[in-house]
Write a protein that holds these residues in place. Sequence first.
Motif, PDB file in Angstrom:
ATOM      1  N   ASP A   1      49.606   6.289  55.663  1.00 58.42           N
ATOM      2  CA  ASP A   1      50.977   6.657  55.340  1.00 58.42           C
ATOM      3  C   ASP A   1      51.467   5.759  54.211  1.00 58.42           C
ATOM      4  O   ASP A   1      50.897   4.696  53.942  1.00 58.42           O
ATOM      5  N   VAL A   2      52.544   6.169  53.559  1.00 55.36           N
ATOM      6  CA  VAL A   2      53.093   5.363  52.469  1.00 55.36           C
ATOM      7  C   VAL A   2      53.496   3.975  52.952  1.00 55.36           C
ATOM      8  O   VAL A   2      53.401   2.986  52.212  1.00 55.36           O
ATOM      9  N   ASP A   3      53.911   3.856  54.233  1.00 57.15           N
ATOM     10  CA  ASP A   3      54.264   2.534  54.761  1.00 57.15           C
ATOM     11  C   ASP A   3      53.055   1.621  54.845  1.00 57.15           C
ATOM     12  O   ASP A   3      53.167   0.406  54.655  1.00 57.15           O
ATOM     13  N   ASP A   4      51.877   2.176  55.147  1.00 62.43           N
ATOM     14  CA  ASP A   4      50.661   1.365  55.198  1.00 62.43           C
ATOM     15  C   ASP A   4      50.337   0.801  53.821  1.00 62.43           C
ATOM     16  O   ASP A   4      49.999  -0.381  53.680  1.00 62.43           O
ATOM     17  N   LEU A   5      50.431   1.644  52.811  1.00 63.06           N
ATOM     18  CA  LEU A   5      50.151   1.202  51.447  1.00 63.06           C
ATOM     19  C   LEU A   5      51.198   0.208  50.962  1.00 63.06           C
ATOM     20  O   LEU A   5      50.875  -0.804  50.328  1.00 63.06           O
ATOM     21  N   GLN A   6      52.472   0.482  51.276  1.00 64.89           N
ATOM     22  CA  GLN A   6      53.545  -0.408  50.844  1.00 64.89           C
ATOM     23  C   GLN A   6      53.405  -1.780  51.484  1.00 64.89           C
ATOM     24  O   GLN A   6      53.676  -2.803  50.848  1.00 64.89           O
ATOM     25  N   GLU A   7      52.963  -1.813  52.748  1.00 68.30           N
ATOM     26  CA  GLU A   7      52.786  -3.097  53.429  1.00 68.30           C
ATOM     27  C   GLU A   7      51.739  -3.950  52.726  1.00 68.30           C
ATOM     28  O   GLU A   7      51.899  -5.161  52.579  1.00 68.30           O
ATOM     29  N   CYS A   8      50.669  -3.320  52.265  1.00 68.37           N
ATOM     30  CA  CYS A   8      49.641  -4.059  51.534  1.00 68.37           C
ATOM     31  C   CYS A   8      50.209  -4.622  50.232  1.00 68.37           C
ATOM     32  O   CYS A   8      49.900  -5.760  49.848  1.00 68.37           O
ATOM     33  N   MET A   9      51.035  -3.839  49.549  1.00 71.72           N
ATOM     34  CA  MET A   9      51.640  -4.321  48.311  1.00 71.72           C
ATOM     35  C   MET A   9      52.595  -5.470  48.572  1.00 71.72           C
ATOM     36  O   MET A   9      52.607  -6.473  47.854  1.00 71.72           O
TER      37      MET A   9
ATOM     38  N   TYR B   1      62.465   1.822  61.617  1.00 74.78           N
ATOM     39  CA  TYR B   1      61.468   0.942  62.232  1.00 74.78           C
ATOM     40  C   TYR B   1      60.131   1.674  62.285  1.00 74.78           C
ATOM     41  O   TYR B   1      60.051   2.819  62.726  1.00 74.78           O
ATOM     42  N   THR B   2      59.090   1.015  61.810  1.00 75.84           N
ATOM     43  CA  THR B   2      57.744   1.579  61.799  1.00 75.84           C
ATOM     44  C   THR B   2      56.820   0.619  62.542  1.00 75.84           C
ATOM     45  O   THR B   2      57.227  -0.495  62.909  1.00 75.84           O
ATOM     46  N   PRO B   3      55.560   1.005  62.780  1.00 77.09           N
ATOM     47  CA  PRO B   3      54.636   0.074  63.437  1.00 77.09           C
ATOM     48  C   PRO B   3      54.511  -1.264  62.722  1.00 77.09           C
ATOM     49  O   PRO B   3      54.218  -2.286  63.348  1.00 77.09           O
ATOM     50  N   HIS B   4      54.748  -1.287  61.418  1.00 79.81           N
ATOM     51  CA  HIS B   4      54.691  -2.549  60.683  1.00 79.81           C
ATOM     52  C   HIS B   4      55.825  -3.491  61.100  1.00 79.81           C
ATOM     53  O   HIS B   4      55.734  -4.704  60.903  1.00 79.81           O
ATOM     54  N   SER B   5      56.890  -2.932  61.672  1.00 77.53           N
ATOM     55  CA  SER B   5      58.013  -3.769  62.108  1.00 77.53           C
ATOM     56  C   SER B   5      57.579  -4.754  63.182  1.00 77.53           C
ATOM     57  O   SER B   5      58.184  -5.827  63.331  1.00 77.53           O
ATOM     58  N   CYS B   6      56.537  -4.413  63.944  1.00 79.19           N
ATOM     59  CA  CYS B   6      56.074  -5.303  65.012  1.00 79.19           C
ATOM     60  C   CYS B   6      55.572  -6.628  64.448  1.00 79.19           C
ATOM     61  O   CYS B   6      55.734  -7.681  65.074  1.00 79.19           O
ATOM     62  N   ARG B   7      54.951  -6.581  63.302  1.00 75.91           N
ATOM     63  CA  ARG B   7      54.453  -7.814  62.655  1.00 75.91           C
ATOM     64  C   ARG B   7      55.626  -8.708  62.253  1.00 75.91           C
ATOM     65  O   ARG B   7      55.556  -9.930  62.373  1.00 75.91           O
ATOM     66  N   HIS B   8      56.697  -8.095  61.805  1.00 80.47           N
ATOM     67  CA  HIS B   8      57.879  -8.867  61.438  1.00 80.47           C
ATOM     68  C   HIS B   8      58.573  -9.415  62.687  1.00 80.47           C
ATOM     69  O   HIS B   8      59.185 -10.480  62.651  1.00 80.47           O
ATOM     70  N   THR B   9      58.491  -8.699  63.797  1.00 78.02           N
ATOM     71  CA  THR B   9      59.023  -9.213  65.059  1.00 78.02           C
ATOM     72  C   THR B   9      58.276 -10.476  65.457  1.00 78.02           C
ATOM     73  O   THR B   9      58.873 -11.473  65.888  1.00 78.02           O
ATOM     74  N   PHE B  10      56.958 -10.464  65.318  1.00 84.36           N
ATOM     75  CA  PHE B  10      56.140 -11.637  65.637  1.00 84.36           C
ATOM     76  C   PHE B  10      56.559 -12.841  64.799  1.00 84.36           C
ATOM     77  O   PHE B  10      56.746 -13.949  65.322  1.00 84.36           O
TER      78      PHE B  10
ATOM     79  N   PHE C   1      54.215   5.451  68.455  1.00 85.59           N
ATOM     80  CA  PHE C   1      55.252   4.435  68.261  1.00 85.59           C
ATOM     81  C   PHE C   1      56.635   5.078  68.258  1.00 85.59           C
ATOM     82  O   PHE C   1      57.543   4.643  68.972  1.00 85.59           O
ATOM     83  N   TYR C   2      56.805   6.146  67.478  1.00 84.95           N
ATOM     84  CA  TYR C   2      58.104   6.802  67.393  1.00 84.95           C
ATOM     85  C   TYR C   2      58.468   7.480  68.722  1.00 84.95           C
ATOM     86  O   TYR C   2      59.624   7.456  69.149  1.00 84.95           O
ATOM     87  N   ALA C   3      57.475   8.067  69.372  1.00 81.42           N
ATOM     88  CA  ALA C   3      57.736   8.722  70.652  1.00 81.42           C
ATOM     89  C   ALA C   3      58.134   7.702  71.715  1.00 81.42           C
ATOM     90  O   ALA C   3      58.995   7.971  72.564  1.00 81.42           O
ATOM     91  N   ALA C   4      57.538   6.509  71.676  1.00 84.61           N
ATOM     92  CA  ALA C   4      57.863   5.474  72.660  1.00 84.61           C
ATOM     93  C   ALA C   4      59.300   4.983  72.487  1.00 84.61           C
ATOM     94  O   ALA C   4      60.019   4.771  73.473  1.00 84.61           O
ATOM     95  N   LEU C   5      59.732   4.805  71.242  1.00 83.30           N
ATOM     96  CA  LEU C   5      61.114   4.384  71.002  1.00 83.30           C
ATOM     97  C   LEU C   5      62.095   5.459  71.457  1.00 83.30           C
ATOM     98  O   LEU C   5      63.166   5.156  71.992  1.00 83.30           O
ATOM     99  N   ASP C   6      61.723   6.709  71.247  1.00 87.43           N
ATOM    100  CA  ASP C   6      62.566   7.814  71.733  1.00 87.43           C
ATOM    101  C   ASP C   6      62.646   7.797  73.257  1.00 87.43           C
ATOM    102  O   ASP C   6      63.702   8.053  73.833  1.00 87.43           O
ATOM    103  N   ALA C   7      61.526   7.505  73.905  1.00 88.25           N
ATOM    104  CA  ALA C   7      61.468   7.538  75.363  1.00 88.25           C
ATOM    105  C   ALA C   7      62.377   6.490  76.008  1.00 88.25           C
ATOM    106  O   ALA C   7      62.905   6.702  77.099  1.00 88.25           O
ATOM    107  N   ILE C   8      62.574   5.359  75.330  1.00 89.62           N
ATOM    108  CA  ILE C   8      63.458   4.321  75.890  1.00 89.62           C
ATOM    109  C   ILE C   8      64.886   4.471  75.372  1.00 89.62           C
ATOM    110  O   ILE C   8      65.754   3.645  75.682  1.00 89.62           O
ATOM    111  N   GLY C   9      65.125   5.517  74.571  1.00 95.20           N
ATOM    112  CA  GLY C   9      66.472   5.764  74.065  1.00 95.20           C
ATOM    113  C   GLY C   9      66.894   4.835  72.955  1.00 95.20           C
ATOM    114  O   GLY C   9      68.088   4.644  72.719  1.00 95.20           O
TER     115      GLY C   9
END
Length: 380
Positions: A141-149, A327-336, A303-311
């Motif tokens: 996805d574009v977020d994967d490429l952007q994260e590398c940049m 928020y994307t899966p890359h956000s987890c790295r920033h949480t860490f 990831f998106y479905a899980a966030l929806d499931a918890i409201g």
Amino acid sequence: MVCRKCRTALPDGSKYCLSCGAKQDITRRPRSRGNGTGSVYQLPSKTWIAVRICGWYTAEDGSIHRKTRSKSGFRTKKEALEYLPLLAVTPAQERSRHITYKELYDKWYPTHRAGESTLGCYRAAIKHFRPLWSAQLADIDVDDLQECMDDCPAGKRTRENMKALCGLLYKYAIPRHLATLNLGEYLIVGGGVSEEKRALPMEAVQALQQAGASIPYGEYIVAQCYLGFRPSELLALDIEDYDPRLRSFVGGAKTEAGRSRIVTISPKIQPIIDRLVGGRTSGPVFVSASGGRLSLRDYRTAFYAALDAIGFDNPMEESNGVIRHRYTPHSCRHTFATLLKDVPAPDKDKLRLIGHTSAEMLRHYQDVDVDSLRRITDAL
């Protein structure tokens, strides 16, 4: 009134034509979408998700499962319905599941005509896409490429080369039916570490932790928040990378500091890791429902479905012409990285965990909040 069929004059209110017998009052059933065009559902969070079946596969136990593509976070049913056609699987997407990002580069490189200096720049640029080398082109996805940049520790010129290389790769892929969209056009060179990043808020992480295994792949998201791996690095972890004695993983693929780095496991997710490993001696740690390796695309969908499931609210936003979730899966790295702020420890050790050598990159991953700033000024 006249007959709807033979146009013979009829008394008002007639149910049938006296000449041809045709029924006059026809209640038509609402038109439904055809088979294979997808469905939309409302989630507990009151947002809508669009789902489309794109194929079937046979698991190792012989059971047949369907492959789906989905997109969640729509505010209305109308928005979800309008998005359904975009979930159609194209021949290009099918072909791109059989080629990785590095394989695409290896096919393109001999065909490109440029000077040795320019080719040297591209050889250097592809190294910064290392986390995606083994990822299938269809899953990127574009977020994967952007994260590398954004992670690139070099200067702006190198990031410009990365964007140029990405654009050339997709221009090579599109006419060969390996891709349908040039993602390189949507990358932002920016200032690297100055780009704003959003960590997944701890209330979402805690809600997923409390939900446990009741939310598909929810524990994977929690684990990523406490391990700090990039999504591609997390999904690449194998049982052999886990040391139960030291309670740590060896993984990573970005820089010299990031490759084969040791990441110790927080006690908060040790039970999750124990369940995932479960006495196995080989295979991926983070498996799919069929027991194989989970793809980037499926993890992103989960990831998106899980966030929806918890409201948890995860609105769609536009950035550089691309509409994506806040928020994307890359956000987890920033949480860490944000969690690391409150741990009294040398920066060099924190950098080893996150896989960088620069304190500037560490700050890039850390969200700054008012409470953190207040603790500093209150201590003055």
